[in-house]
Design a protein around this motif. Sequence first.
Motif, PDB file in Angstrom:
ATOM      1  N   ILE B  73      -2.539  -0.831   8.692  1.00  0.00           N
ATOM      2  CA  ILE B  73      -3.512  -0.671   7.617  1.00  0.00           C
ATOM      3  C   ILE B  73      -4.630   0.217   8.131  1.00  0.00           C
ATOM      4  CG2 ILE B  73      -2.945  -2.861   6.477  1.00  0.00           C
ATOM      5  CD1 ILE B  73      -5.558  -4.019   7.568  1.00  0.00           C
ATOM      6  N   SER B 105     -10.840  -3.501   3.288  1.00  0.00           N
ATOM      7  CA  SER B 105     -11.240  -3.765   1.909  1.00  0.00           C
ATOM      8  C   SER B 105     -12.270  -2.764   1.420  1.00  0.00           C
ATOM      9  CB  SER B 105     -11.797  -5.185   1.768  1.00  0.00           C
ATOM     10  OG  SER B 105     -13.137  -5.227   2.166  1.00  0.00           O
ATOM     11  N   VAL B 167      -6.220  -4.464   1.380  1.00  0.00           N
ATOM     12  CA  VAL B 167      -4.894  -4.634   1.996  1.00  0.00           C
ATOM     13  C   VAL B 167      -5.034  -5.558   3.191  1.00  0.00           C
ATOM     14  CG1 VAL B 167      -3.572  -2.605   1.278  1.00  0.00           C
ATOM     15  CG2 VAL B 167      -5.205  -2.391   3.151  1.00  0.00           C
ATOM     16  N   GLY B 176      -1.292  -6.231  -0.757  1.00  0.00           N
ATOM     17  CA  GLY B 176      -2.349  -5.502  -1.447  1.00  0.00           C
ATOM     18  C   GLY B 176      -2.896  -6.330  -2.604  1.00  0.00           C
ATOM     19  N   ARG B 178      -5.700  -6.180  -6.021  1.00  0.00           N
ATOM     20  CA  ARG B 178      -6.661  -5.483  -6.882  1.00  0.00           C
ATOM     21  C   ARG B 178      -7.450  -6.539  -7.645  1.00  0.00           C
ATOM     22  NH1 ARG B 178      -5.161  -0.692 -11.310  1.00  0.00           N
ATOM     23  NH2 ARG B 178      -7.299   0.065 -11.572  1.00  0.00           N
ATOM     24  N   LEU B 186      -5.816   0.961  -7.125  1.00  0.00           N
ATOM     25  CA  LEU B 186      -4.897   0.660  -6.021  1.00  0.00           C
ATOM     26  C   LEU B 186      -3.491   0.953  -6.515  1.00  0.00           C
ATOM     27  CD1 LEU B 186      -5.235  -0.390  -3.086  1.00  0.00           C
ATOM     28  CD2 LEU B 186      -4.556  -2.641  -3.917  1.00  0.00           C
ATOM     29  N   ILE B 197       0.586   1.332   0.297  1.00  0.00           N
ATOM     30  CA  ILE B 197      -0.456   0.905  -0.641  1.00  0.00           C
ATOM     31  C   ILE B 197      -1.656   1.817  -0.383  1.00  0.00           C
ATOM     32  CG2 ILE B 197      -2.019  -0.960  -1.304  1.00  0.00           C
ATOM     33  CD1 ILE B 197       0.196  -2.914  -0.331  1.00  0.00           C
ATOM     34  N   SER B 198      -2.209   2.383  -1.437  1.00  0.00           N
ATOM     35  CA  SER B 198      -3.276   3.368  -1.249  1.00  0.00           C
ATOM     36  C   SER B 198      -4.318   3.254  -2.356  1.00  0.00           C
ATOM     37  CB  SER B 198      -2.673   4.779  -1.259  1.00  0.00           C
ATOM     38  OG  SER B 198      -3.685   5.763  -1.264  1.00  0.00           O
ATOM     39  N   SER B 199      -5.557   3.600  -2.027  1.00  0.00           N
ATOM     40  CA  SER B 199      -6.607   3.652  -3.038  1.00  0.00           C
ATOM     41  C   SER B 199      -6.258   4.642  -4.152  1.00  0.00           C
ATOM     42  CB  SER B 199      -7.940   4.091  -2.404  1.00  0.00           C
ATOM     43  OG  SER B 199      -8.440   3.092  -1.559  1.00  0.00           O
TER      44      SER B 199
END
Lengths: 469, 469, 469, 469
Positions: B73, B105, B167, B176, B178, B186, B197-199
């Motif tokens: 992460i 976070s 994450v 992840g 949201r 997200l 997993i990505s912003s």
Amino acid sequence: MSGIFGCYDIKGNTSDVTRDAYYGIFSLQHRGQESAGIAVNDEGTFLVHKASGLVTDVFDEVTLSALTGTCAIAHCRGGSPRESGTDAIQPISIKSRVGSIALSSESVIMNANKIRDELKDQGAIFQTNTDSEIILSLFSRNRIRTEDCEHAILETMKEIHGVYAMVFMTEDKLIGVRDPYGLRPLILGKKEDKYYISSESCALDAIGCETIRDFDPGEIITISKEGMSSIHYNESATCKKDGKVCVFEYVYVARPDSVIDKMSIFDSRYRVGMALAKESPADVDIVIGAPDSGNAAAEGYAAGLGVPYGAGLLKNRYVGRTFIKSTQQQRELAVRMKFAVLKTAVKDKKIAIVDDSLVRGTTTKHIISFLRENGAKEVHLRLASPPVKFGCCYGVNASSETELPASSKTVEEIRDMIGADSLAYISLESLKASLNTIDCGVCSACFDGDFIAGKPEDDEETIHKVKYN
Amino acid sequence: MSGIFGCYDIKGNTSDVTRDAYYGIFSLQHRGQESAGIAVNDEGTFLVHKASGLVTDVFDEVTLSALTGTCAIAHCRGGSPRESGTDAIQPISIKSRVGSIALSSESVIMNANKIRDELKDQGAIFQTNTDSEIILSLFSRNRIRTEDCEHAILETMKEIHGVYAMVFMTEDKLIGVRDPYGLRPLILGKKEDKYYISSESCALDAIGCETIRDFDPGEIITISKEGMSSIHYNESATCKKDGKVCVFEYVYVARPDSVIDKMSIFDSRYRVGMALAKESPADVDIVIGAPDSGNAAAEGYAAGLGVPYGAGLLKNRYVGRTFIKSTQQQRELAVRMKFAVLKTAVKDKKIAIVDDSLVRGTTTKHIISFLRENGAKEVHLRLASPPVKFGCCYGVNASSETELPASSKTVEEIRDMIGADSLAYISLESLKASLNTIDCGVCSACFDGDFIAGKPEDDEETIHKVKYN
Amino acid sequence: MSGIFGCYDIKGNTSDVTRDAYYGIFSLQHRGQESAGIAVNDEGTFLVHKASGLVTDVFDEVTLSALTGTCAIAHCRGGSPRESGTDAIQPISIKSRVGSIALSSESVIMNANKIRDELKDQGAIFQTNTDSEIILSLFSRNRIRTEDCEHAILETMKEIHGVYAMVFMTEDKLIGVRDPYGLRPLILGKKEDKYYISSESCALDAIGCETIRDFDPGEIITISKEGMSSIHYNESATCKKDGKVCVFEYVYVARPDSVIDKMSIFDSRYRVGMALAKESPADVDIVIGAPDSGNAAAEGYAAGLGVPYGAGLLKNRYVGRTFIKSTQQQRELAVRMKFAVLKTAVKDKKIAIVDDSLVRGTTTKHIISFLRENGAKEVHLRLASPPVKFGCCYGVNASSETELPASSKTVEEIRDMIGADSLAYISLESLKASLNTIDCGVCSACFDGDFIAGKPEDDEETIHKVKYN
Amino acid sequence: MSGIFGCYDIKGNTSDVTRDAYYGIFSLQHRGQESAGIAVNDEGTFLVHKASGLVTDVFDEVTLSALTGTCAIAHCRGGSPRESGTDAIQPISIKSRVGSIALSSESVIMNANKIRDELKDQGAIFQTNTDSEIILSLFSRNRIRTEDCEHAILETMKEIHGVYAMVFMTEDKLIGVRDPYGLRPLILGKKEDKYYISSESCALDAIGCETIRDFDPGEIITISKEGMSSIHYNESATCKKDGKVCVFEYVYVARPDSVIDKMSIFDSRYRVGMALAKESPADVDIVIGAPDSGNAAAEGYAAGLGVPYGAGLLKNRYVGRTFIKSTQQQRELAVRMKFAVLKTAVKDKKIAIVDDSLVRGTTTKHIISFLRENGAKEVHLRLASPPVKFGCCYGVNASSETELPASSKTVEEIRDMIGADSLAYISLESLKASLNTIDCGVCSACFDGDFIAGKPEDDEETIHKVKYN
């Protein structure tokens, strides 16, 4: 390439010259990102701070505050084929018979080895592998038999063959020099009691000072307590119109907001785009620039075609010196990280992408491939410069001819190599015609092979493979 | 703001996750330039490297090579009003009853102080001032009485009120989360055996992986050896359409090539520009963007007006964290260094300049003044968002209302303050209507004051004013 | 002061010379703690690494491994009155007509300014303020008209007046030089195929190699593939017995385990202590040394008196370059931090404390005061050298005469100033007599003012007050 | 091992506590060279600076000046078998229900894992692998149900089994704690309005303050605005005489000028040397110490025998953390670099060398070999402690028993292994008898296996193999 800058307060105030020098090379950072340095004259004592890295990495508030003086010269440089290591970081400061002298130069001396050998034969020693050390060594010898520094510089110019712009700082003068061909730009500015010498006018604008004029080819301008004075390499000749500034300054090198030899960089690029629309139109929905260097020409090309100009590719501004490339697939991934495609802007569109030039073509090939991946229907490449067929031995483009596709391939072959639907270059005539306000000629050796300042000697030496300080 | 990223190789290969995490946060760098970090799971041992600076400053080849693992992460963050110092650098890695857990976070917890106090009353200690430590502390307590990590997270979500994307990395999962409002974006992606997993989607595109889908508001997605699974905060509700993602992601925050909740960022901005041309046209020769955030809307505005879009201002890409501002006249000089005016493009022109928003207006005022200095005949400002009247307590815009001119001044007063010939904002209705493909609602609290996730408590504490490690 | 070291593998092996150079200057660290450097000859390419700091700070495993070669020279230096800044860090490496040359020198050239001016008049430039650059510049000129490097060095020696020990590294030789007076020590060693040149024998012992012999005064020893050869500055003279090595090497400078010009440093100090017991006995319970430089003489003094020798003061070994002194009361507190008194060893005792010399006396005064605070009944100071009346312009003791109490005060006045119950110095005769195995004379100018190599010129210049690289 | 230090100005002045803390841990540097840190209480805000390296490396004038406050605690630590990485650097500062608390501890907790697991079962999270975090976590829970911090500490002491000395800094108190066995030393001092708590008295002497007294075993001493107060772990017992301070403090650990539990370290070593002369005399010409730890005993042994004590070996004070050992032959070369033999002092002599103890014997073997190389006729080894047969699980000597020759070999076998002509150890009885003024007992577990505070659990965990900040 390098950016050079100098500032002298003729009333002897110390408050601003160092900060102006900082902002000056900061504004010239596009000319070289490898190292930065400032030398100041603090009542005869020369203080120097220089290191590898961007201007903002090399200087902090503490360092800047320690560099007080009434005159400052500065330098930023890119990687150069023959000057490397921390030795090569400028300005260089030395002591000679006539006191302390510091030098910031953007130079490629063709007969460097020959001169260095001659100086060695007279007993000279060399601590770096730079042209600047050679120039200072020659200058110091010439200074013995000349009446003043300016004439010592003049004698030195007679001995060195090459292209250069330089600022010397002596104990009581700031002296700028442009090579007799005028290949490298150099410009003079003024704000209140301070005179400025800069590679480009953008640095003068950033500081908020007034541009006086470009240096003539071969001109030596002195700033001292008495103000400004000037002598020329060839006093009898009207130099300016015979000068030949590097055409690549307009094509790629200089910042769009600079004006060199009376010609605006942005304008020159926009006008080339317009001309390209006439020479090589394309039936497209949108015109995009290869960011950022192709944007101005793309805007002109779009205007010429009457087609919308817009963004299709964005450049990631965080890619810098320390970006880690993956060991595998590194070129492609690096290009992916560097450029973002605006999918909705390019999907199902016929696109003309305008770039300033095509040197090796590797990045362009990836960009075209990304555009297609994102749904572009057609991709037409237009180039705002003629085919680059010759490696520039004057330092602008270090590629050898075997690396330049245009030196051996036809336009069609290059089009296929990079995967474009069509490909067109601007003609050299149109490129030159676009420089409508320029008051001198241009060197276009990279396109036509006419190396007006000669070619360098072959045998190079290196002093120190590794040299930390 | 922050960028968060996670990657898990479900076949247990170690070759790429760390490098993918590096490229991931590199592509999210626009969400936060203050610090960067990566945590990897190396067969149960968690390795962490994090520090202040840009992603490319914090990591080098040696460090990256030392961080081997099958799950990683990562985090990049900007300055935050209540988390400061090296303590606050993420990811945070802890050991609990169920083993090692790391967390990246992007969060603002409204009731952070209340929860921290309750935990303290139970004997908990806090070594940092971050929300992340509170979340991990709550999670660890909840994990005792829940069947699995996902339900411990669910219990934790019931206790914290706020906006977040997170994450978690556990010893065998990547999870992840949201927030239930969906305020922070997200998104989930996949390439071969690796889930991501990505912003934002731009990081997935940069790595060359496929986007699966946005997280639902309140969704908890788990990646493990068994693949992907998901639970929801509110299982009974159809969450997506009730979600309210932050509208400022479209206005300013997200990268133009990202797609959030089915709406392309570039498209949204271009469409707002088009709508603005209908709502507030201007009689101008050229439309320019306030670089770089106003460019897309400017392009749409120009298209809407049928007037050329082009460059007039360029942003200096070397202005970064370490740029030294002059002590005197510092704001104006900093703006001069940051923006270059293309004099020939603006001289004698009537110009519309489009910006994404007007927060304090200081920079805009200087830009308009520079345009006039360079000969612009008229300068009309168009804003691609409504008046910003409320400071965002969710971390997007930290200004207090007294600093926001739009909270007390009329449009005319603001126009005069910044020196424009005319000024117009897009209406909130048109802004929302421009998001034509979005599959959820938006939070527009900064414009209308409707803070759907509540407001934070007032009393804040700081542990360590200075803490070096 | 400086430590110089050189190593050459005459069989051309590269495995060890750099590491030997590292251990060499590490063992000479007591001669200079300000900077360290190594230059190696890697098949004609000279690699240099040098920086401020202790040997162990400047080099790490990675750096050392990168410096491969068959010949290496090294240097460590202390602060010097006229060489400062990073410029002055040695070795210096240059290119001349005869190729690359590097130099490590421990030198004070009396006529440096005159020579520098003459060279400048011939056009030479200087980038540093060091004697080494002057020597290399002279050497390079002389090399043009001499048959080999050795004779160019010989010519150079004729021009420079001063005291020095030097090691030159050329592309195929390692050349050591001792000044014609033999004021600075220099010694030759050998292990297997490697020859070594070192300031002191202790470095040879540490590496485990065999000492061959001291350099004669004025001797130039060459190590090449052909082995060792030697020429002398004054071939007709039997130099050795006429040499005058600096007596302070025995008194204070050299490491106790070194042997210089056939005289053991430890022995010389112990024998001086014995002689002092005869000349100036004291009625005491215990003899202690002023740590660490007075210990050997204290041991001899105790033996001479037949009184126990023991510890009473300990020196804190963590006091280094970066120790922060309190702004208030700083001298006294620094002395307290530097020395620990063993209260039980000194309480109610009559004590003789033996120090190597008394230069300014400030520290000694504090030490005597601490001993009394801790209950010492009487404190008698004995000094293992005569009164230091003259500042040494050869670099050993930079104090000016006004700072030296012995140049203006009587023994009684000094005794009172420092608070001792009695004070006695060894006589110069006894000091010289104690050097019973020495095979040359000594320079004792600091005691008698007889500056055999002359005095320096007065006017000094500095190139760069600040120069970072 | 670690050094801990605290300082509190009860009048609330801020001028000196940080500097005193700096000088305090500087004087305790011999107890740990790996890292250093200071935490100060700046009107309720806790500022912390800590990093790897020596005290003089970690702090500079700027950092020290930024750490203003009225109370400070400090720490220096050596490598520890179970605490590693930057996480483990102390002091640790946390926030709990009763505010900010910082802790410097020198501790080995036997039941650390059990407690950590119990705390985890209650939901606690751990960010480091240190005992200090466990202690603070326990303390914070205990603080909920106790009337004050002192009783929370008391409750915590009941739960942890181990050896420790600690200083807590709360928002209004400085609290020192010595474990119930008194195994670790801790002492109280005072100068004007400031109270001091230190691992050893040498730090109090260095600062120039008065020693009040040693902490009793199990004593908790509080310094606050009201001055000093104290409670005991076991109020009913007269603790002092039942205490058992670690005997190795006298043998090796503590600085010679310290006094622990009324016994001078130097005296104890000198007296052991005297006793050794009676128990195991040797027919020798000279007695030398194994520098520096054997010097005091050597001096006593020489006095006991009536034979001269002198130097024969010198320790190089530049060998530090960053010294590079040769990859080949590294141990022997490292020993050669570390110790210099005074050839003339040992040649043709019968020598007794006295060392404080023999743990593994590797270095001793090389030393004896060097002495013989340099012409020593006989070498007799005398040890100022009994055979070390047991690895100390309390942190003083981390060797396992298989590495300790004395746990399996006879004295004769060890003598032959190290190459001495004779070998003798002091008896445990004589060692204890030499501590004639001590006011408590000693733990001699390393000699007799009597581990009074129990043995640690076996299973250890590590959170973060790599963790940079």
